[in-house]
Scaffold this active site. Structure first.
Site, PDB file in Angstrom:
ATOM      1  N   GLY A   1     -50.068  64.938 -30.188  1.00 20.35           N
ATOM      2  CA  GLY A   1     -50.181  64.733 -32.089  1.00 20.35           C
ATOM      3  C   GLY A   1     -48.877  63.550 -32.121  1.00 20.35           C
ATOM      4  O   GLY A   1     -47.931  64.248 -32.204  1.00 20.35           O
ATOM      5  N   THR A   2     -49.133  62.264 -32.105  1.00 15.99           N
ATOM      6  CA  THR A   2     -48.081  61.487 -32.153  1.00 15.99           C
ATOM      7  C   THR A   2     -48.173  60.416 -33.385  1.00 15.99           C
ATOM      8  O   THR A   2     -49.556  60.103 -33.800  1.00 15.99           O
ATOM      9  CB  THR A   2     -47.611  60.760 -30.956  1.00 15.99           C
ATOM     10  OG1 THR A   2     -49.087  60.184 -30.303  1.00 15.99           O
ATOM     11  CG2 THR A   2     -47.029  61.629 -30.098  1.00 15.99           C
ATOM     12  N   THR A   3     -47.205  59.946 -34.055  1.00 16.36           N
ATOM     13  CA  THR A   3     -47.505  58.819 -35.043  1.00 16.36           C
ATOM     14  C   THR A   3     -46.082  57.858 -34.948  1.00 16.36           C
ATOM     15  O   THR A   3     -45.410  58.226 -34.390  1.00 16.36           O
ATOM     16  CB  THR A   3     -47.643  59.348 -36.398  1.00 16.36           C
ATOM     17  OG1 THR A   3     -48.313  58.359 -37.348  1.00 16.36           O
ATOM     18  CG2 THR A   3     -46.459  60.091 -36.998  1.00 16.36           C
TER      19      THR A   3
END
Length: 484
Positions: free
Chosen positions: A304-306
């Site tokens: 989960g990366t942004t």
């Protein structure tokens, strides 16, 4: 374009980008905008960004011209407490076409660096008070925001994590099911969190107390872990490409070295040659010795990366990528966010819950990037996307610096990824590249449409004439705002 543009922001959510743009409108700089955007991402992108996680920021000081990497990625606790197998459970995430096992619970939490990262960015050059910087996040948390289709999809993938405990269910599924796309999602707790964060040192506040309370049973974090955590400043990897200089994430992160390796083995920017360069790089990743072998010792593949990119009229730039793993399933009481599950990531912890080195900064595949072009333009970009981060950034950088593509064209072009001899590829343009790719990689999967699997590169540019442009990658509902 009229007036005097002040800067531009690209991010993974419209409200995230607007929060950064608001700070530019109020006279703030790229550091201010990045902080406001990061805080708002925790509200609007809770599966991807959290105060309980960490990340990396590539920053440019417009006055000195200095470029640095701020490492605020999670660190393993200083000691293991009790039976490491307790507080550690497995869940299965459903991606539709595939499933994947994740590990969650108090024992999967590494020392978070996100809040220390915000402090470091503020100290490095922000000009606005924290109360102003956190105001958009507080407003979005308390009044609510509409759930996008992409955020809804992400929540359904990790449904078992978002509903793993009573406190998590109360926040993320208050009616018994996850909020549908278009519905209003309110998280007053994280609004209270940022309100308190603007007033006090979080390490000496109720915030730290509640983090430690969540860890009291079966977790490893102590107050010493929180107080001893420090943001590390590192010299970026530099790569010169046809007059442009590219700044990548240095060790202990792995992605920068892999991107550099791929760029130096690239013959042309057509898709078959890009695939060949990525295949060579993946072979090196699997078999190399010496520095690269040590670099890739247990590389993280954040699920989960942004990413957030900002440049301003003063020459400042912030390229920031953050991750919370997938969250550990436990919400910090009263504050509306999950701590990370980094110790539960199988890539860093392949032999079970007890097999992690103490007091150690972990490796990562994240790679916030800056580029100085031969024309004097300044570009900031980065991506989420697990181990596809390296291929996404490699292809955008190659097309932009070597292939004569505009920034928007480089981001929007079809992508591919090669790993362990398997090729994933979006339908190439032109289609005549496809037979060559299929012949070179008999083990392949063709994606008929552009997909979030291939990352989400959000990019901004300040050109040498004082103009700005930006693009948010549609693969991940990216948004971009130029402030005049």
């Amino acid at each position: 374009m009229t007036g005097n543009p002040k800067g531009t922001v690209a991010a993974g959510h419209q409200l995230t980008a607007e929060a950064g743009a608001d700070m530019l409108r109020e006279g703030g700089n790229a550091f201010d905008a990045a902080i406001a955007a990061l805080a708002t991402a925790c509200v609007c992108e809770p599966v991807l960004a959290s105060p309980g996680g960490g990340g990396f920021a590539k920053i440019r000081d417009g006055r000195s011209g200095k470029t640095e990497l701020l490492d605020f990625f999670p660190k393993t606790p200083r000691q293991r407490r009790g039976d490491c197998s307790r507080g550690f459970q497995s869940i299965t995430a459903d991606f539709g076409s595939a499933t994947q096992v994740f590990h969650i619970g108090p024992a999967t939490v590494a020392t978070p660096g996100f809040l220390s990262g915000l402090s470091a960015l503020h100290e490095r050059g922000a000009t606005l008070p924290l109360a102003d910087l956190y105001a958009p996040a507080i407003r979005a948390a308390r009044t609510g925001h509409r759930v996008t289709r992409y955020q809804h999809y992400l929540s359904t993938v990790v449904r078992p994590i978002l509903t793993a405990t009573e406190r998590a269910r109360h926040l993320f599924a208050p009616t018994g099911d996850l909020p549908a796309a278009g519905s209003l999602f309110v998280n007053a707790g994280i609004g209270d969190f940022f309100s308190e964060l603007a007033r006090a040192d979080w390490k000496k506040s109720a915030i730290a107390d509640q983090i430690l309370a969540e860890q009291r049973e079966n977790g490893h974090l102590t107050r010493d872990d929180l107080e001893a955590y420090e943001v590390r400043t590192r010299e970026p990897i530099r790569v010169d490409l046809d007059g442009a200089r590219v700044y990548l994430n240095p060790p202990p992160a792995a992605c920068g070295a892999l991107i550099r390796y791929a760029l130096t083995h690239l013959e042309t920017c057509n898709m078959p040659d890009m695939a060949a360069a990525l295949h060579l790089t993946d072979t090196a990743r699997l078999s190399a010795r010496g520095d690269l072998s040590r670099l890739l010792d247990r590389p993280m593949r954040q699920k989960g990366t942004t990413h957030i990119s900002v440049v301003d009229a003063e020459g400042n730039a912030c390229s920031v990528t953050v991750s919370n793993g997938t969250g550990n399933g436990e919400v910090v009481d009263g504050y509306g966010f999950m701590l990370n599950n980094i110790l539960g990531e199988e890539d860093v912890n392949p032999h079970g819950s007890a097999d992690w080195p103490t007091d150690t900064r972990l490796a990562s595949m994240m790679c916030p990037t800056l580029i100085d072009t031969s024309q004097g333009d300044l570009v900031a970009l980065g991506s989420g996307g697990s181990n596809r981060i390296r291929s996404a950034i490699f292809q955008v950088v190659a097309r932009f610096c070597l292939g004569q593509a505009s920034l928007a064209e480089a981001v929007e072009a079809p992508r591919l990824h090669v790993e362990e001899g398997h090729l994933d590829v979006e339908v190439p343009e032109p289609n005549d590249a496809l037979p060559c790719l299929q012949e070179r990689f008999p083990d392949h999967r063709i994606w008929p449409e552009k997909n979030m699997f291939f990352g989400g590169v959000h990019a901004v540019c300040a050109d040498s004439r004082g103009g700005f442009s930006s693009i948010g990658d549609h693969r991940r509902e990216g948004a971009a705002v130029v402030v005049d």
